[in-house]
Scaffold this active site. Structure first.
Site, PDB file in Angstrom:
ATOM      1  N   ASN A 209       0.839  -1.191   0.000  1.00 53.72           N
ATOM      2  CA  ASN A 209       0.000   0.000   0.000  1.00 53.72           C
ATOM      3  C   ASN A 209       0.882   1.251   0.000  1.00 53.72           C
ATOM      4  O   ASN A 209       2.102   1.154  -0.040  1.00 53.72           O
ATOM      5  CB  ASN A 209      -0.959  -0.007   1.189  1.00 53.72           C
ATOM      6  CG  ASN A 209      -0.228  -0.140   2.512  1.00 53.72           C
ATOM      7  OD1 ASN A 209       0.558   0.730   2.889  1.00 53.72           O
ATOM      8  ND2 ASN A 209      -0.475  -1.233   3.224  1.00 53.72           N
ATOM      9  N   LYS A 340     -12.810  -3.060  17.989  1.00 52.66           N
ATOM     10  CA  LYS A 340     -11.501  -3.637  18.295  1.00 52.66           C
ATOM     11  C   LYS A 340     -11.054  -3.359  19.734  1.00 52.66           C
ATOM     12  O   LYS A 340      -9.918  -3.625  20.099  1.00 52.66           O
ATOM     13  CB  LYS A 340     -10.464  -3.124  17.298  1.00 52.66           C
ATOM     14  CG  LYS A 340     -10.856  -3.483  15.852  1.00 52.66           C
ATOM     15  CD  LYS A 340      -9.703  -3.464  14.898  1.00 52.66           C
ATOM     16  CE  LYS A 340     -10.158  -3.919  13.508  1.00 52.66           C
ATOM     17  NZ  LYS A 340      -9.066  -4.018  12.538  1.00 52.66           N
TER      18      LYS A 340
END
Length: 398
Positions: A209, A340
């Site tokens: 990325n 999360k």
């Protein structure tokens, strides 16, 4: 903060050497134990006897003049010092230390030193602006040297501009403030992840990325500046290592997962700013895949979710995640924090001149108790410093 500190003062050969005499006196008045090393050029401006009288310690001018046969002077001085001040630091001295030269007592001692070094440059305004000097300043900053910017004013050469050695009072003020700053997170262990990961397809290809690692590295530097013991787990980046920070290099998402899990139990704070791949090729090839007619299909599988794992396993750690979004950043960021089990999240919208690859960004720091702080468009260095201050305050509150 200087009371009881062992201060090594390096004086190089510029007209501003006379100010180093006043600096020595004021350091002693602050309670510091001061020893002075002079370059050969410095002795042309001020006699060593002056510094000896002011510091009440021997003055060192010659690398080959070993005053004590039981010790190697430049090693002994380097080990002795709690901090080092270079004032004045001439263009010549900056060039020598930036390039690792050790041709006199001062530069030899600096190569052996592990204590913080404060540099107070002094030179003609045009010399200070010269590309070579700028390059050397950048290199020294990468090595961890701390700078006390020269002031504007009348220079000995007759010019008026930047290049004047800061006044001794200001030098001491800057050092005191920085030393206080390094007490803020002293004793805290901080783990930061940075950069991208690379997921191998074959020996010449991989998925990755656009992450540059700049934000993570800036956070690591900011945490170090606050006195924390920092471990940086870095994916493949083109950034220079940060002096004084333990760096663990990884390539793939799995390697980063293993490194983070191993280091996690000992940490007080974890900031996961790395852009880790969510997917990797299910199968990889040991040989380069050859071009064929038609399309190529590569089946992907999920990587292990590092942040979610840490959220489940954390005990006393303060856990901060990052959310880089292209749309509805606050909505997705807040949802990620809850899902999360994070203590806080840094949310930013990727776009032109901010986010990946850029030196600038603008972010929102959002906590599990719904406290929201917006940090407007600024350099990543400035944002990192503000984020570390916010994180430290939240950790202190808990």
């Amino acid at each position: 903060m200087l009371n009881g500190k062992k201060v090594l003062l390096g004086v190089s050969g510029g007209i501003a050497a006379y100010k180093a005499c006043a600096l020595t006196s004021k350091l002693v008045q602050q309670g510091a134990d001061v020893k002075v090393i002079m370059t050969e050029g410095a002795t042309e401006f001020v006699q060593p006897l002056t510094f000896q009288a002011l510091s009440r310690n021997p003055v060192y001018t010659d690398a080959f003049d070993e005053k004590n046969p039981e010790k190697i002077a430049h090693i002994d001085l380097a080990d002795w010092s709690d901090l080092i001040i270079l004032a004045p630091a001439t263009a010549h001295l900056l060039g020598r230390i930036a390039n690792g030269l050790a041709d006199d007592m001062l530069t030899t001692t600096l190569l052996a030193a592990t204590s913080p070094v404060y540099v107070a440059p002094a030179m003609n305004v045009h010399m200070y602006a010269h590309p070579s000097v700028k390059k050397n300043l950048i290199e020294l900053e990468k090595m961890g040297y701390r700078f006390i910017e020269p002031g504007d004013g009348y220079l000995a050469c007759g010019y008026v501009g930047k290049g004047r050695l800061e006044e001794p009072e200001r030098i001491i003020e800057v050092i005191n403030n920085h030393e206080k700053k390094t007490e803020v997170m002293k004793g805290k262990k901080v783990l930061i992840t940075a950069g991208p990961t690379q997921e191998i397809i074959d020996p010449v290809r991989f998925f990755t990325n656009h992450s540059s690692g700049k934000m993570g590295y800036a956070l690591a530097q900011a945490a170090k500046d606050l006195g924390a013991e920092v471990t940086l787990i870095s994916g493949p980046v083109s950034l220079a290592k940060i002096a004084g920070i333990r760096t663990i290099d990884v390539q793939s998402a799995d390697e980063m997962y293993q490194a983070v899990i191993k280091e996690f139990p000992e940490q007080d704070l974890v900031i996961k700013s790395a852009a880790v791949a969510d997917y990797r090729p299910k199968q990889t090839s040991d040989q380069k895949l050859k071009k064929k007619d038609g399309d190529l299909v590569i089946e992907l599988e999920r990587t292990q979710d590092i942040l979610a794992t840490l959220g489940k396993e954390k005990t006393n750690q303060y856990l901060v995640g990052f959310a880089a979004e292209s749309e509805q950043p606050l909505t997705y960021g807040k949802e990620k924090l809850k899902r999360k089990q994070l203590d806080a999240i840094v949310i930013n919208e990727i776009g032109f001149q901010k986010g990946f690859q850029s030196d600038h960004n603008e972010v929102v720091f959002y906590t599990k108790d719904e406290e929201e702080h917006r940090i407007p468009y600024a350099t990543k260095k400035e944002i990192a410093e503000k984020l570390m201050q916010l994180v430290n305050r939240k950790m202190t509150e808990e």
